[in-house]
Each structure stands twice: as structure tokens, then as C-alpha cells.
Design an enzyme around this catalytic site. Structure first.
Site: not given
Ligand code: AMP
Ligand code: ZN
Length: 138
Positions: A32, A88, A95, A101, A103
Site C-alpha cells: 500500500d 471495506n 472504501q 481489495h 488489506h
Molecule cells: P480502501 O480505502 O479500502 O478503498 O483502500 C484503498 C487503499 O488503496 C488505500 O489504503 C490507499 O493507500 C491504497 N492505494 C491507492 N492508490 C494506490 C497505489 N497507486 N498504490 C498502492 N496503494 C494505493
């Protein structure tokens, strides 16, 4: 099927670079970019599923199976004391990227990371009624 406006389709497909730990035909596992803690990892299916309500059971099963292997590898490298698996679904649930995805967030003693909720209240009757209604749909 890729969604052309979806950042995780592009990351999972390798169009956008990431710190990749592992990939196979179904998934990409990468770091992440804004980690909640040291070693925060995401497991992302290559196919575009919006959320838990959209993903098929077979893919979700394979994803969780992969998660067990990734979690053990992370524990051995990071020497973490525990781990939260967070997933999420929907804006109200936090989300922000609308491509399913999982985590994997390593936890270390006294790390101060906040994940969770305050325990609430319910009556035994309400619990039984809800269980009955949901059971009918499975
Ligand atoms: P969520 O809030 O559960 O939708 O999580 C989205 C996650 O994607 C967050 O923890 C972000 O930090 C991560 N994220 C967004 N863009 C990228 C990226 N380019 N590379 C890696 N992680 C990312
Ligand atoms: Zn996508």
C-alpha cells in the site's frame, strides 16, 4: 473485464507500477502506497469486482487462501506481533477505491494504529430475528 477508469485495474494489470510482492493470473499482491503501518499490503484481483457484493465466491476463496500465505511471509519478514485483515465495501464503510481489495495490516506492540469500533448493544430477541432473516437468504 478491466474498467478503463479504475486505478486498481491498472495496478493489478501492471500498467501502473507498484511494489509487487507476488502475482499470478488472478491476483497481484503489492505494498500500500500510504501504509497504515510498516508493511501494509494489498491483495487485488486482476478482474474488476467492485466489492464483496460483486465478487464471485470462487475468486474470493482463492484470494483468502493466498492471504494465508502472504500473511505468514509478512510475519516472518516484518516480525509483527499481529495483523488486521480489513476489507471495506462502500463509501460509508471507508472504501475509497471501488475495486475489491483486501488489506493486510501488520500490528506491532504499542503501534497506536486505530482500527475498529466500540462494542454496541442488542437484545437476544433482535439477534435471533436478524439471524433468522439473514439465514433465509443464504
Ligand atoms: P480502501 O480505502 O479500502 O478503498 O483502500 C484503498 C487503499 O488503496 C488505500 O489504503 C490507499 O493507500 C491504497 N492505494 C491507492 N492508490 C494506490 C497505489 N497507486 N498504490 C498502492 N496503494 C494505493
Ligand atoms: Zn478495477
Amino acid at each position: 473485464m478491466e474498467d478503463k477508469d479504475c486505478i486498481f485495474c491498472k495496478l493489478a494489470g501492471g500498467e501502473i507500477p507498484s511494489a509487487t510482492i507476488y502475482e499470478n493470473s488472478d491476483f497481484r499482491v503489492f505494498m500500500d502506497v500510504a501504509p497504515a503501518n510498516r508493511g501494509h499490503v494489498l491483495i487485488v484481483p486482476k478482474e474488476h469486482f467492485k466489492d464483496i457484493f460483486d465478487i464471485d465466491a470462487m475468486t474470493a476463496g482463492k484470494l483468502f487462501s493466498l492471504a494465508t500465505e502472504v500473511a505468514r511471509a509478512m510475519k516472518s519478514v516484518l516480525n509483527c506481533d499481529g495483523m488486521n485483515l480489513v476489507q471495506n465495501n462502500g463509501t460509508v464503510a471507508g472504501q475509497t477505491v471501488f475495486h475489491f481489495h483486501l488489506h493486510l495490516i501488520p500490528r506491532y506492540a504499542n503501534d497506536g494504529v486505530k482500527i475498529g469500533w466500540q462494542p454496541g448493544e442488542s437484545s437476544p430477541t433482535e439477534l435471533q430475528e436478524l439471524a433468522k432473516e439473514i439465514r433465509k437468504k443464504i
